[in-house]
Design an enzyme around this catalytic site. Structure first.
Site, short mmCIF file in Angstrom:
data_model
loop_
_atom_site.label_atom_id
_atom_site.label_comp_id
_atom_site.label_asym_id
_atom_site.label_seq_id
_atom_site.Cartn_x
_atom_site.Cartn_y
_atom_site.Cartn_z
N LYS A 22 -9.76 -3.24 12.45
CA LYS A 22 -10.60 -4.22 11.76
C LYS A 22 -11.02 -3.74 10.37
O LYS A 22 -10.90 -4.46 9.37
CB LYS A 22 -11.85 -4.51 12.60
CG LYS A 22 -12.96 -5.30 11.86
CD LYS A 22 -14.18 -5.44 12.74
CE LYS A 22 -15.29 -6.19 12.02
NZ LYS A 22 -16.03 -5.32 11.07
N ASN A 23 -11.51 -2.50 10.28
CA ASN A 23 -12.03 -2.02 9.00
C ASN A 23 -10.93 -1.81 7.96
O ASN A 23 -11.19 -1.88 6.76
CB ASN A 23 -12.83 -0.73 9.21
CG ASN A 23 -14.13 -0.98 9.95
OD1 ASN A 23 -14.64 -2.10 9.96
ND2 ASN A 23 -14.67 0.05 10.59
N ARG A 97 -19.36 -9.74 6.09
CA ARG A 97 -19.67 -8.54 5.32
C ARG A 97 -18.49 -8.12 4.44
O ARG A 97 -18.66 -7.74 3.28
CB ARG A 97 -20.02 -7.40 6.29
CG ARG A 97 -20.30 -6.06 5.61
CD ARG A 97 -21.63 -6.07 4.92
NE ARG A 97 -21.82 -4.86 4.11
CZ ARG A 97 -22.86 -4.67 3.31
NH1 ARG A 97 -23.78 -5.58 3.22
NH2 ARG A 97 -22.96 -3.58 2.60
N ASP A 121 -23.31 -7.49 10.60
CA ASP A 121 -24.20 -6.99 11.65
C ASP A 121 -25.61 -6.77 11.12
O ASP A 121 -25.80 -6.33 9.98
CB ASP A 121 -23.69 -5.65 12.19
CG ASP A 121 -22.45 -5.82 13.04
OD1 ASP A 121 -22.33 -6.88 13.66
OD2 ASP A 121 -21.62 -4.91 13.07
N ASP A 320 -19.68 4.03 13.94
CA ASP A 320 -19.35 2.88 14.78
C ASP A 320 -19.19 3.23 16.25
O ASP A 320 -19.16 2.34 17.10
CB ASP A 320 -18.07 2.21 14.27
CG ASP A 320 -18.31 1.36 13.04
OD1 ASP A 320 -19.48 1.07 12.75
OD2 ASP A 320 -17.33 0.98 12.37
N MET A 342 -27.08 6.71 9.43
CA MET A 342 -26.74 5.75 8.39
C MET A 342 -27.49 4.43 8.48
O MET A 342 -27.82 3.82 7.47
CB MET A 342 -25.23 5.50 8.39
CG MET A 342 -24.41 6.72 8.03
SD MET A 342 -22.67 6.33 7.77
CE MET A 342 -21.99 7.96 7.54
#
Length: 436
Positions: A22-23, A97, A121, A320, A342
């Site tokens: 996904k990223n 995002r 998110d 994540d 983070m």
């Protein structure tokens, strides 16, 4: 709002293949705007966030053709820049995002890039300063409409610059990198992110004709070029999904093989799960997780002190997966401190695990101590709501290991990052039903 009904307490068995990352997809798809030539991309995950970005590109005028179950071609030879000023774009861009990474390619090729304040998110504040400070150093003028939360950068031409990023932001590095490849002169980006997905973007851009060196390090050097051409690219498997399946296997005492994981790009993920006592076998490019009949024991540090697992920029452990690790630790033998550095809201889902019987002390918004049950006390089923992608999957894993039938609402959050998760889990024996 969709719902999962999960009957927990059953062992799973079989093979599962991770989806495309996904990223990585969010970066790679934005990069198609850098050329008017055809770009072919394989292993694109069929998930909400990626599909939203594909829709945005199509609304921008990019010609898109699906040529396989996970393969598409893109051709951005007639981009409709007026769409960027439309109310439709302001609405569409807010829901994703990853839409922020449209700005760099648009600025580089067309001299302007706009974006509404992006969504995603609700895991804490994720600022955009790194992105726009980089664009400004390349010569762009920045403006911000506070009433509409609308950002913009414009430049007649971009010029290479030396910059030190204030944080090793993955999306910030990707965005600045995509702007710099068409700038005049040389750009250096120090404190650049160096995640495998960022390396993939660099390799793709170089195949398109960019001149990027230092790939895989935190110092990137980009010699600007006049134009880029087309290419073909295959995405890596999603490392977050791979970590999720490792955790699922351990929590449900299941024997699962995770196929084609690209071991060389997993970084510390296998080691961190091994520190929790989870046995992992490498079989070619697959991961085999055996049945943990006697559970798994958390390793202490060599001086006997309690293990801390924390997130850090690559090659540190990815943030994540901290939600997954925390959930898996609830049934381990021993204790662990989870330190989420983070994002200040990412640990707030632990109250759901506590409701299920987990022993967790939330020390502050960033730290939680988990005291494992060692499977002596099984988690109990409950009704819960998914707050974000990773917490949602963590709660799903907890529900699959729990006694009784659990209900998870707002599963659209899970669908944002995991492709056909219910049918894929049913294929290995999970008792999960989607209720619309």
């Amino acid at each position: 709002m969709g719902t999962f009904k999960i009957e927990g307490g059953h062992q799973l068995k079989g093979e599962i293949t991770p989806q495309g990352a996904k990223n990585e997809a969010l970066q790679i798809l934005c990069a198609v705007l850098l050329t008017d030539q055809k770009v072919t991309i394989h292993n694109i995950p069929n998930i909400i966030d990626v599909n939203k970005l594909i829709d945005l590109l199509e609304n921008l005028g990019v010609k898109i053709q699906k040529i396989g179950s996970s393969s598409y071609t893109f051709k951005a030879d007639d981009v409709h820049l007026e769409y960027l000023q439309s109310e439709e774009f302001k609405k569409d861009g807010r829901g994703l995002r990853g839409s922020i990474m449209l700005v760099g390619p648009l600025l580089a090729r067309f001299g302007k890039g706009y974006i509404p304040k992006p969504g995603g998110d609700k895991i804490g504040r994720r600022r955009l300063d790194t992105h726009f400070e980089g664009f400004i150093k390349l010569g762009a003028k920045f403006r911000y409409n506070r009433e509409e939360y609308f950002y913009g950068v414009e430049a007649k031409s971009l010029k290479g610059a030396d910059m030190l990023l204030d944080e090793a932001s993955v999306t910030g590095t990707a965005n600045i990198l995509m702007a710099a490849v068409l700038a005049k002169g040389t750009t250096t980006i120090y404190n650049a992110a160096c995640e495998p997905y960022l390396q993939q973007l660099c390799k793709m851009l170089n195949r398109m004709g960019a001149k990027i060196s230092g790939v895989g390090s935190n110092l990137l050097t980009i010699e600007g070029v006049e134009e880029l051409g087309g290419t073909e690219h295959t995405m890596l498997p999603d490392m977050i999904e791979i970590g999720s399946w490792i955790g699922l296997a351990a929590m449900t005492k299941s024997e699962i093989t995770i196929k084609n994981v690209s071991w060389e790009n997993l970084g510390q993920i296998p080691m961190v799960f091994e520190k929790l006592g989870i046995k992992i076998e490498r079989r070619g490019d697959d991961i085999f997780v055996p049945e943990h009949k006697k559970g798994y024991e958390i390793q202490n540090y060599i001086d006997g002190s309690v293990l801390t697992i924390s997130d850090a920029p690559w090659p540190g452990f990815t943030p994540d997966l901290l939600s997954i690790v925390l959930t898996v630790a609830t049934q381990a033998r021993g204790s662990v401190l989870i330190h989420q550095k983070m994002f200040e809201s990412r640990l707030f889902f632990v109250d759901k695990l506590i409701d299920m019987g987990a022993k967790i002390i939330l020390c502050d918004p960033h730290r939680a101590t988990v005291i494992g049950h060692d499977f002596e006390s099984q988690l109990k089923a409950t009704t819960m709501t998914s707050p974000d992608i990773r917490a949602g999957v963590s709660l799903l894993i907890a529900a699959l290991s729990a006694q009784g039938t659990s209900t998870i609402h707002n599963i659209e959050q899970i669908d944002r990052g995991y492709q056909d998760i219910d049918s894929r889990l049913r294929a290995i024996g999970a008792r999960i039903v989607r209720v619309d």
